[in-house]
Enzyme design. Structure first.
Site, PDB file in Angstrom:
ATOM      1  N   GLU A 249       0.844  -1.195   0.000  1.00  0.00           N
ATOM      2  CA  GLU A 249       0.000   0.000   0.000  1.00  0.00           C
ATOM      3  C   GLU A 249       0.880   1.247   0.000  1.00  0.00           C
ATOM      4  O   GLU A 249       1.866   1.306   0.722  1.00  0.00           O
ATOM      5  CB  GLU A 249      -0.919  -0.023   1.235  1.00  0.00           C
ATOM      6  CG  GLU A 249      -1.868   1.145   1.313  1.00  0.00           C
ATOM      7  CD  GLU A 249      -2.652   1.360   0.019  1.00  0.00           C
ATOM      8  OE1 GLU A 249      -3.404   0.465  -0.373  1.00  0.00           O
ATOM      9  OE2 GLU A 249      -2.490   2.429  -0.600  1.00  0.00           O
ATOM     10  N   PHE A 250       0.486   2.235  -0.793  1.00  0.00           N
ATOM     11  CA  PHE A 250       1.296   3.457  -0.900  1.00  0.00           C
ATOM     12  C   PHE A 250       0.548   4.700  -0.417  1.00  0.00           C
ATOM     13  O   PHE A 250       1.016   5.812  -0.623  1.00  0.00           O
ATOM     14  CB  PHE A 250       1.746   3.664  -2.355  1.00  0.00           C
ATOM     15  CG  PHE A 250       2.701   2.605  -2.835  1.00  0.00           C
ATOM     16  CD1 PHE A 250       4.072   2.733  -2.630  1.00  0.00           C
ATOM     17  CD2 PHE A 250       2.237   1.466  -3.459  1.00  0.00           C
ATOM     18  CE1 PHE A 250       4.959   1.747  -3.052  1.00  0.00           C
ATOM     19  CE2 PHE A 250       3.109   0.471  -3.891  1.00  0.00           C
ATOM     20  CZ  PHE A 250       4.477   0.615  -3.689  1.00  0.00           C
TER      21      PHE A 250
ATOM     22  N   LYS B 200       8.051  -1.473  -2.254  1.00  0.00           N
ATOM     23  CA  LYS B 200       7.493  -0.642  -1.169  1.00  0.00           C
ATOM     24  C   LYS B 200       8.624  -0.051  -0.319  1.00  0.00           C
ATOM     25  O   LYS B 200       8.660   1.151  -0.047  1.00  0.00           O
ATOM     26  CB  LYS B 200       6.551  -1.505  -0.311  1.00  0.00           C
ATOM     27  CG  LYS B 200       6.045  -0.838   0.938  1.00  0.00           C
ATOM     28  CD  LYS B 200       5.174   0.369   0.639  1.00  0.00           C
ATOM     29  CE  LYS B 200       4.946   1.186   1.898  1.00  0.00           C
ATOM     30  NZ  LYS B 200       4.210   2.404   1.632  1.00  0.00           N
TER      31      LYS B 200
ATOM     32  N   PHE C 260       9.103  16.389  -1.951  1.00  0.00           N
ATOM     33  CA  PHE C 260       9.871  15.782  -0.858  1.00  0.00           C
ATOM     34  C   PHE C 260      11.265  16.375  -0.701  1.00  0.00           C
ATOM     35  O   PHE C 260      12.218  15.677  -0.418  1.00  0.00           O
ATOM     36  CB  PHE C 260       9.928  14.247  -1.020  1.00  0.00           C
ATOM     37  CG  PHE C 260       8.782  13.582  -0.306  1.00  0.00           C
ATOM     38  CD1 PHE C 260       8.977  12.992   0.930  1.00  0.00           C
ATOM     39  CD2 PHE C 260       7.518  13.587  -0.848  1.00  0.00           C
ATOM     40  CE1 PHE C 260       7.919  12.423   1.621  1.00  0.00           C
ATOM     41  CE2 PHE C 260       6.445  13.029  -0.176  1.00  0.00           C
ATOM     42  CZ  PHE C 260       6.652  12.443   1.063  1.00  0.00           C
TER      43      PHE C 260
ATOM     44  N   CYS D  30       5.784   4.712   9.442  1.00  0.00           N
ATOM     45  CA  CYS D  30       6.360   3.978   8.298  1.00  0.00           C
ATOM     46  C   CYS D  30       7.836   4.270   8.028  1.00  0.00           C
ATOM     47  O   CYS D  30       8.664   3.358   8.111  1.00  0.00           O
ATOM     48  CB  CYS D  30       5.536   4.259   7.048  1.00  0.00           C
ATOM     49  SG  CYS D  30       3.892   3.523   7.141  1.00  0.00           S
TER      50      CYS D  30
HETATM   51  P1  NAD Z   1      -2.568   0.436  12.337  1.00  0.00           P
HETATM   52  O1  NAD Z   1      -1.824   0.189  13.573  1.00  0.00           O
HETATM   53  O2  NAD Z   1      -3.281   1.724  12.145  1.00  0.00           O
HETATM   54  O3  NAD Z   1      -3.631  -0.722  12.104  1.00  0.00           O
HETATM   55  C1  NAD Z   1      -3.358  -2.068  12.308  1.00  0.00           C
HETATM   56  C2  NAD Z   1      -4.636  -2.737  12.801  1.00  0.00           C
HETATM   57  O4  NAD Z   1      -4.410  -4.146  12.866  1.00  0.00           O
HETATM   58  C3  NAD Z   1      -5.045  -2.297  14.205  1.00  0.00           C
HETATM   59  O5  NAD Z   1      -6.403  -1.865  14.185  1.00  0.00           O
HETATM   60  C4  NAD Z   1      -4.880  -3.549  15.063  1.00  0.00           C
HETATM   61  O6  NAD Z   1      -5.836  -3.647  16.104  1.00  0.00           O
HETATM   62  C5  NAD Z   1      -5.067  -4.650  14.018  1.00  0.00           C
HETATM   63  N1  NAD Z   1      -4.434  -5.925  14.391  1.00  0.00           N
HETATM   64  C6  NAD Z   1      -3.202  -6.118  14.923  1.00  0.00           C
HETATM   65  N2  NAD Z   1      -3.000  -7.437  15.149  1.00  0.00           N
HETATM   66  C7  NAD Z   1      -4.115  -8.075  14.729  1.00  0.00           C
HETATM   67  C8  NAD Z   1      -4.495  -9.428  14.678  1.00  0.00           C
HETATM   68  N3  NAD Z   1      -3.673 -10.387  15.100  1.00  0.00           N
HETATM   69  N4  NAD Z   1      -5.726  -9.747  14.207  1.00  0.00           N
HETATM   70  C9  NAD Z   1      -6.569  -8.770  13.767  1.00  0.00           C
HETATM   71  N5  NAD Z   1      -6.245  -7.463  13.783  1.00  0.00           N
HETATM   72  C10 NAD Z   1      -5.030  -7.119  14.251  1.00  0.00           C
HETATM   73  O7  NAD Z   1      -1.515   0.206  11.167  1.00  0.00           O
HETATM   74  P2  NAD Z   1      -1.482   0.908   9.734  1.00  0.00           P
HETATM   75  O8  NAD Z   1      -0.877   2.250   9.864  1.00  0.00           O
HETATM   76  O9  NAD Z   1      -2.794   0.755   9.079  1.00  0.00           O
HETATM   77  O10 NAD Z   1      -0.393  -0.004   8.983  1.00  0.00           O
HETATM   78  C11 NAD Z   1      -0.661  -1.348   8.639  1.00  0.00           C
HETATM   79  C12 NAD Z   1       0.433  -1.835   7.710  1.00  0.00           C
HETATM   80  O11 NAD Z   1       0.417  -1.069   6.487  1.00  0.00           O
HETATM   81  C13 NAD Z   1       1.853  -1.704   8.248  1.00  0.00           C
HETATM   82  O12 NAD Z   1       2.619  -2.784   7.787  1.00  0.00           O
HETATM   83  C14 NAD Z   1       2.346  -0.414   7.632  1.00  0.00           C
HETATM   84  O13 NAD Z   1       3.737  -0.382   7.504  1.00  0.00           O
HETATM   85  C15 NAD Z   1       1.681  -0.464   6.275  1.00  0.00           C
HETATM   86  N6  NAD Z   1       1.434   0.857   5.685  1.00  0.00           N
HETATM   87  C16 NAD Z   1       0.993   1.883   6.444  1.00  0.00           C
HETATM   88  C17 NAD Z   1       0.735   3.122   5.854  1.00  0.00           C
HETATM   89  C18 NAD Z   1       0.270   4.283   6.692  1.00  0.00           C
HETATM   90  O14 NAD Z   1       0.331   5.414   6.199  1.00  0.00           O
HETATM   91  N7  NAD Z   1      -0.198   4.095   7.900  1.00  0.00           N
HETATM   92  C19 NAD Z   1       0.917   3.298   4.485  1.00  0.00           C
HETATM   93  C20 NAD Z   1       1.347   2.213   3.724  1.00  0.00           C
HETATM   94  C21 NAD Z   1       1.602   0.991   4.327  1.00  0.00           C
END
Ligand code: NAD
Length: 444
Positions: free
Chosen positions: A149-150, A205, A250, A261
């Site tokens: 995801e980006f 990514k 950037f 991230c």
């Molecule tokens: P987040 O912490 O906001 O959300 C993660 C969710 O997963 C939480 O609601 C948590 O309760 C749930 N979770 C954790 N363990 C679980 C389990 N065992 N079963 C069910 N649910 C579970 O995280 P995020 O920011 O959405 O990031 C998620 C992933 O996406 C990461 O790997 C991150 O690096 C990647 N990512 C994040 C972004 C961003 O901007 N936040 C952008 C691109 C990629």
């Protein structure tokens, strides 16, 4: 299609609501009971522009539901998207325990033709390894695709609905066709769907985030040099950015990058290099430059207020790691607040969306911070004001109102967004990052 999205955080909730909006039947699964009950009763627990409306549409159309049970969500699904967190462990390697747990539960409950799609950011080789392990465990071929995801927090819905590109890392035509069918409605303006193998998708990514972090650290280093040598980084940035080989995005100096991230992805690249026996000094330097930069705002305050900040009143504008989000994970603003509290300064702060998340992240230190009702209330009685997060409402404060609120006349502009001259006319000294100091007398 029937889809399950596991993890309803910043990535997962946007993904679930985005696919529901495109007409799919989506179940969002999360282990956090309070999050699921909030979402089930129509409350969106995070701040993200346009997300509330998207979730509301999904719930009203009955195409978006929530559960705490991954098995229930996966049953009957054509695809299960894994969007759980992958935080850095103490050695910098991402902790994949949630990804593994969810993948296993999904593989056990889902029909044989279901594709498991990893959206979480995971080290190169994870999807192929998972496919092998899960296939062994359930006694049939389990398809695991990578679909990094980006999206950017603060514009996550817009980015999901109109992405620059979609990356799919697949090992079969079936997985490729399923993902193409899902994403085609979002790329009708011509953004590419780039199909590759899972390791290349996973690496793409990290490489993208590594590049962006590199540009930020590069410009921060140039800005600190500008400060010492008397150049103006704003002119330098415009010259550098107008070179078409480089481009302008950037390249904005600031208080160092943060969020959930970039810092962890840089560390993950370094740890992947270490385990592969490949030196990656560039990524290590990007992280090191960032650590220096994250102390820079406090250094600038000391330069102006004296070596001891004890007893000084400092107001901080912006607590989230970037504007238009309430996310304070690894926010440079919180580094500054902690440093100020530890130095004995009196700290006040304001953020339009992130006061509650900041207070939670600060823990005991939060009791030492006065959270203002608005930007001027936070500035009340301050010797110095530091702008850390560039929310639009911080860019053009009324200089008179600020002068009435503050005791001192020092403003540190951690994002180079303020109109320094109009503040100087009201008696302020304004110090940006890598820019000449603007004083009431009109000079450096
Ligand atoms: P987040 O912490 O906001 O959300 C993660 C969710 O997963 C939480 O609601 C948590 O309760 C749930 N979770 C954790 N363990 C679980 C389990 N065992 N079963 C069910 N649910 C579970 O995280 P995020 O920011 O959405 O990031 C998620 C992933 O996406 C990461 O790997 C991150 O690096 C990647 N990512 C994040 C972004 C961003 O901007 N936040 C952008 C691109 C990629």
């Amino acid at each position: 299609m029937k889809l399950c999205v596991v993890g309803t955080g910043y990535v997962g909730l946007v993904t679930a609501a985005g696919f529901a909006d495109a007409g799919h039947d989506v179940i969002g699964a999360d282990s956090d009971v309070s999050k699921v009950s909030a979402l089930s009763s129509g409350k969106v627990p995070i701040f993200e522009p346009e997300l509330e409306e998207l979730v509301r549409r999904g719930r009203e159309s009955d195409r978006l539901r929530f559960t705490t049970d991954v098995g229930e969500g996966a049953r009957g699904s054509d695809a299960v998207f894994i969007c759980v967190g992958t935080p850095a462990g103490s050695d910098g390697r991402p902790d994949l325990s949630a990804v593994r747990e969810v993948a296993r539960a999904a593989a056990c409950a889902a029909p044989a033709e279901c594709v498991i799609v990893v959206k979480s950011t995971v080290p190169v080789g994870t999807c192929d390894r998972l496919a092998e392990e899960l296939s062994c465990e359930v006694g049939r071929t389990v398809e695991v695709a990578s679909n990094p995801e980006f999206l950017k927090e603060g514009a996550a819905v817009e980015d999901f609905l109109r992405p620059d590109r979609v990356v799919i890392g697949v090992r079969s035509r079936r997985a490729a066709e399923l993902l193409r069918e899902l994403y085609e409605p979002f790329v009708r303006t011509g953004a590419p769907i780039i199909e590759t193998d899972p390791p290349s998708a996973e690496m793409a990514k990290y490489a993208s985030n590594g590049m962006l972090a590199c540009r930020i650290s590069f410009m921060n280093e140039i800005a600190r040099l500008c400060d010492s040598l008397g150049a103006d980084v704003e002119s330098v940035r415009r010259v550098v950015g107008s070179d078409r080989r480089i481009g302008g995005s950037f390249l904005f100096p600031g208080p160092g990058f943060g969020g959930s991230c970039f810092p962890k992805d840089i560390r993950a690249l370094a740890s992947m290099g270490a385990s592969a026996g490949v030196p990656v000094p560039l990524m290590e330097a990007v992280g090191e430059t960032n650590s220096i930069q994250r102390r820079y705002l406090a250094d600038l305050l000391r330069r102006h207020l004296g070596p001891s900040l004890a007893g000084k009143a400092v107001a901080v504008w912006g607590l989230a790691f970037k504007p238009r989000t309430d996310d304070c994970r690894d926010s440079p603003a919180l580094d500054l607040v902690r440093e100020l509290v530890a130095s004995g300064a009196r700290v006040s702060a304001f953020d339009p969306a992130a006061m509650a998340t900041a207070a939670r992240s600060l823990g005991d230190d939060a009791s030492q911070v006065r959270f203002g009702r608005d930007r001027y209330d936070a500035a009340r009685g301050a010797d110095a004001l530091v702008l850390v997060t560039e929310w639009p409402e911080f860019r053009r404060p009324d200089p008179r109102a600020l002068a009435r609120a503050m005791r001192g006349r020092l403003v540190i502009d951690g994002r180079n967004v303020l109109d320094a001259r109009s503040l100087a006319r009201e008696g302020f000294t304004v110090r940006g990052i890598g820019r000449p100091v603007v004083t009431p007398e009109g000079g450096a």
